[in-house]
Design an enzyme around this catalytic site. Sequence first.
Site, PDB file in Angstrom:
ATOM      1  N   LYS A  43      50.723  46.500  32.889  1.00  0.00           N
ATOM      2  CA  LYS A  43      49.382  45.920  33.001  1.00  0.00           C
ATOM      3  C   LYS A  43      48.557  46.883  33.829  1.00  0.00           C
ATOM      4  CE  LYS A  43      46.658  42.311  35.080  1.00  0.00           C
ATOM      5  NZ  LYS A  43      46.580  41.154  35.975  1.00  0.00           N
TER       6      LYS A  43
ATOM      7  N   GLY B  26      40.580  35.876  41.012  1.00  0.00           N
ATOM      8  CA  GLY B  26      40.688  34.916  42.114  1.00  0.00           C
ATOM      9  C   GLY B  26      39.488  34.025  42.308  1.00  0.00           C
TER      10      GLY B  26
ATOM     11  N   ALA C   1      42.270  36.905  34.294  1.00  0.00           N
ATOM     12  CA  ALA C   1      41.560  36.768  35.576  1.00  0.00           C
ATOM     13  C   ALA C   1      40.340  35.860  35.507  1.00  0.00           C
ATOM     14  CB  ALA C   1      41.131  38.119  36.137  1.00  0.00           C
ATOM     15  N   GLY C   2      40.127  35.162  36.621  1.00  0.00           N
ATOM     16  CA  GLY C   2      38.923  34.357  36.792  1.00  0.00           C
ATOM     17  C   GLY C   2      39.035  32.927  36.304  1.00  0.00           C
TER      18      GLY C   2
ATOM     19  N   ASN D 178      46.889  33.342  37.552  1.00  0.00           N
ATOM     20  CA  ASN D 178      47.789  33.260  38.698  1.00  0.00           C
ATOM     21  C   ASN D 178      47.277  32.270  39.737  1.00  0.00           C
ATOM     22  OD1 ASN D 178      49.600  35.843  40.579  1.00  0.00           O
ATOM     23  ND2 ASN D 178      49.463  33.678  40.982  1.00  0.00           N
ATOM     24  N   THR D 179      46.116  32.607  40.337  1.00  0.00           N
ATOM     25  CA  THR D 179      45.622  31.841  41.476  1.00  0.00           C
ATOM     26  C   THR D 179      45.430  30.352  41.167  1.00  0.00           C
ATOM     27  OG1 THR D 179      44.447  33.848  42.112  1.00  0.00           O
ATOM     28  CG2 THR D 179      43.855  31.838  43.286  1.00  0.00           C
TER      29      THR D 179
END
Lengths: 265, 73
Positions: free
Chosen positions: A93, A154, A181-182, A203-204
């Site tokens: 990645k 994040g 992301a986001g 993830n977050t």
Amino acid sequence: MYGEEAASRLLLGTALYPSPQVMSDAIRAAKSSIVTVSLRREQARGRTGARFLDLIRALPVRLLPNTAGCRTAKEAITTAEMARELLDTDWIKLEVIANDDTLQPDLFGLVEAAEELNKRGFKVFPYMTEDLSVAERLVAAGCKVLMPWGSPIGTGRGLSNPHALRTLRAYFPDLPLVIDAGIGAPSHAAAAMEMGYDAVLLNTAVARAHDPVRMAAAFAAAIESGRAAYEAGLIEPSDRAKPSTPVAGTPFFDLDAPKPGRSRQ
Amino acid sequence: MTETATRLCDITLNGAAVATGAATLAALLAEQGFAGIKVATALNGEFVPERLRPATALAAGDRVEILTVRQGG
């Protein structure tokens, strides 16, 4: 992706969980078959890496190492080589970060690193913005997957630029596209899937939820649902209301009566 | 002064200053407590595969990175 079928359309990060056990449980609840990991400095006599690897290898997942934190193409290329040796995988990645506040990709460094890594036999998963011209350069460099951001890493803001994401999807109908992301809520992930994106990497939103395991399951359900909706074919939005109940046979309907919504004489 | 001390070499290991008696990258790993630990190495920003560590000489001012797998997003 790269000729391999993933069992799940939810790719999960392994960072920020309250404990290793919760991470493992969340990955299982998400039914993810691909998870991301990073490379970081090891301590002398340290077994941090070995312990983490033992934990993650016990799960039925394929590892996708990232180049998080790299600022230049050269740093990212070196990190990718180190990851390939450590994990015995040619998947990478690719992240080349341009700015601390937005963590947005350095698109110039990204293309430079992608070109070199593809030459060296890597299978590159580039973390990019939704910019179409960069997408074309990455594909020309040999990337067979693209990973546009939803919004900055994040932030949990969802899909900041849905129009451009739709354009990207339409422009590359056959290329695996992953929103990376986001993403903050399952509804964001579902929206990406309804647009026809192939998968979502997050993830977050899971790791920082009050209950990461339940949130992982919630995301898995949303992604499955969004994909099913895309395959079923969504209706086109309309500016005008259209009655869903048949008009024919409407009771109390009289052509001479005043129309609702209009003032009576 | 011992013979070893005269050969001490100042390098940067994972961002910290280290004086090492190791002549090669492989010797540095053993000296610094990384024996038997699965790591990946870079010297001055370039990847050094495991098989090349014994033949990779160290010089003063070298920057060595010793990395492992961690949590990531």
